[in-house]
Design an enzyme around this catalytic site. Structure first.
Site, PDB file in Angstrom:
ATOM      1  N   SER A 198     -14.245  13.649  36.887  1.00 26.59           N
ATOM      2  CA  SER A 198     -12.917  14.163  36.578  1.00 26.59           C
ATOM      3  C   SER A 198     -12.686  15.477  37.330  1.00 26.59           C
ATOM      4  O   SER A 198     -12.795  15.516  38.557  1.00 26.59           O
ATOM      5  CB  SER A 198     -12.775  14.311  35.056  1.00 26.59           C
ATOM      6  OG  SER A 198     -11.436  14.555  34.686  1.00 26.59           O
ATOM      7  N   HIS A 243     -11.670   6.274  31.458  1.00 30.29           N
ATOM      8  CA  HIS A 243     -12.082   7.564  32.012  1.00 30.29           C
ATOM      9  C   HIS A 243     -13.412   7.999  31.411  1.00 30.29           C
ATOM     10  O   HIS A 243     -13.517   8.225  30.206  1.00 30.29           O
ATOM     11  CB  HIS A 243     -10.997   8.596  31.697  1.00 30.29           C
ATOM     12  CG  HIS A 243     -11.115   9.864  32.463  1.00 30.29           C
ATOM     13  ND1 HIS A 243     -10.871   9.953  33.813  1.00 30.29           N
ATOM     14  CD2 HIS A 243     -11.448  11.123  32.059  1.00 30.29           C
ATOM     15  CE1 HIS A 243     -11.022  11.208  34.211  1.00 30.29           C
ATOM     16  NE2 HIS A 243     -11.378  11.938  33.171  1.00 30.29           N
TER      17      HIS A 243
END
Length: 389
Positions: free
Chosen positions: A226, A368
């Site tokens: 990320s 994610h």
């Protein structure tokens, strides 16, 4: 239930595009410029790095005049010896800064056979999840990394720059006098952001490896998930000592092409996380086509070293398609060094991987996150790259 719906709305507002048919037409900046040969590439690469400094990440601090390391041996999981390390950095002009990291080195590592190093940039929320003992986890599977013969480093990003728009410049940048409080409350247009500060810290791990008889400073990979993936790619673009750059679900400002405006956009990321980037990046809010660079050029700036992208099929906010296309559009730089062209048609299905010489990509099922299955692909790719050294 109402709270859950509100959080979902905030995480993925309906006005943001998730339809490939609505991706605008765009033209990407040229990768090569005047470069026509491997000999031309270092000059072009330097131009690209400078453009990213000016328009996206800001100018990172220079390397310290001197850096020393204090080590404390400690217990840790798996078949490895662990050290808590503190980097003491002499920044010049009487300025100093320090930060910690932890490293696990495989048992049996010798001076004759030093271990390659894998550095994970860990942003604060994830560092809290790992806990003080850094026990083996899906996010940082230290036992799997050391079992593969690699040293594993966890670098706590917040020790360099807190992940907060109000306090990000209170550590490393304050030590340099680059903080807003020391400069009338402002940053210059190319003022250093938190991502660049985190990447600067990863480079100090290479300094540590260079001083160690048991680590191979010519084989150091930097990994990030990320926001950490954005920092990892930028660190490797800036510092040619990194052998491999990995980004995992890094999205806008990481591996995804900004001009696609798919999922998270430049305007959205700047409104939520202005401290990650330089102030000049604001000029491209809703104006991505005016950027003199795009993220394919960040991938290209790693050439002729190795670069890898990991996406997740359900993480549409990070634009998996745009992350893969950055590798494709970096073709001209890698072809200079004899690599095969990567094509759009090679985009893998969920659960699959594609490797083309010094570039690799996989698309994981799910959303994610950084999972053990991602790490298995990373370690396999590193083994192939480093086997050739």
């Amino acid at each position: 239930m109402l709270a859950a719906l509100l959080l979902a709305a905030l995480a993925a507002p309906p006005e943001f595009n998730y339809d490939e048919a609505e991706v605008p037409d765009y033209t990407l900046p040229d990768v090569l410029g005047e470069a026509n040969s491997p000999e031309d590439w270092p000059g072009r690469r330097a131009e690209i790095v400078r453009l990213f400094e000016q328009h996206v990440y800001g100018v990172a601090p220079p390397a310290p005049e001197k850096v020393t390391f204090e080590e404390t041996e400690e217990a840790g999981p798996g078949g490895a010896w662990w050290r808590q390390v503190r980097a003491e950095c002499d920044l010049g002009d009487g300025k100093e800064s320090s930060f910690p990291f932890r490293i696990a080195v495989p048992n049996g590592t010798t001076k004759e056979n030093p271990a390659p190093v894998v550095v994970l940039i860990v942003h604060p929320a994830r560092m809290n999840q790992l806990g003080d003992d850094l026990s083996d986890s899906d996010f940082f599977p230290s036992e799997a990394i050391t079992a593969a013969g690699f040293a594993a480093v966890a670098l706590p990003a917040a020790e360099l720059a807190p992940d907060d728009k109000e306090t990000f410049d209170t550590k490393l940048l304050a030590a340099l006098g680059w903080d807003r409080a020391s400069n009338g409350g402002d940053r210059p247009a190319d003022g250093c952001g938190a991502l660049a500060a985190w990447g600067w810290g990863a480079s100090r791990v290479i300094d540590y490896a260079a001083q160690s008889e048991y680590l191979d400073a010519s084989r150091v990979a930097v990994v990030g998930h990320s926001r950490g993936g954005k920092a990892a790619w930028w660190a490797a673009a800036r510092d040619p000592r990194f052998s491999i750059a990995y980004s995992n679900n890094s999205g806008c400002g990481g591996a995804a092409l900004s001009r696609r405006r798919f999922g998270e956009t430049v305007a959205r990321i700047n409104s939520s996380f202005p401290h990650w980037f330089c102030p000049q990046f604001d000029a491209y809010n809703g104006n991505e086509d005016a950027l003199p660079i795009d993220q394919h050029m960040l991938a290209a700036a790693v050439a002729p070293r190795a670069v890898y992208v990991a996406s997740a099929a359900e993480d549409r906010w990070a634009d998996p398609r745009g992350e893969f296309l950055s590798l494709v559009e970096a073709n001209p730089a890698f072809e200079l060094f004899g690599d095969r062209k990567l094509t759009e048609d090679e985009s893998p299905a969920a659960g699959e991987q594609v490797v083309t010489d010094r570039r690799g990509y996989h698309l994981r099922e799910g959303g994610h996150g950084l999972e053990r299955s991602d790490w298995m692909q990373f370690l396999s790719f590193a083994a192939g790259v480093w086997e050739e050294k």
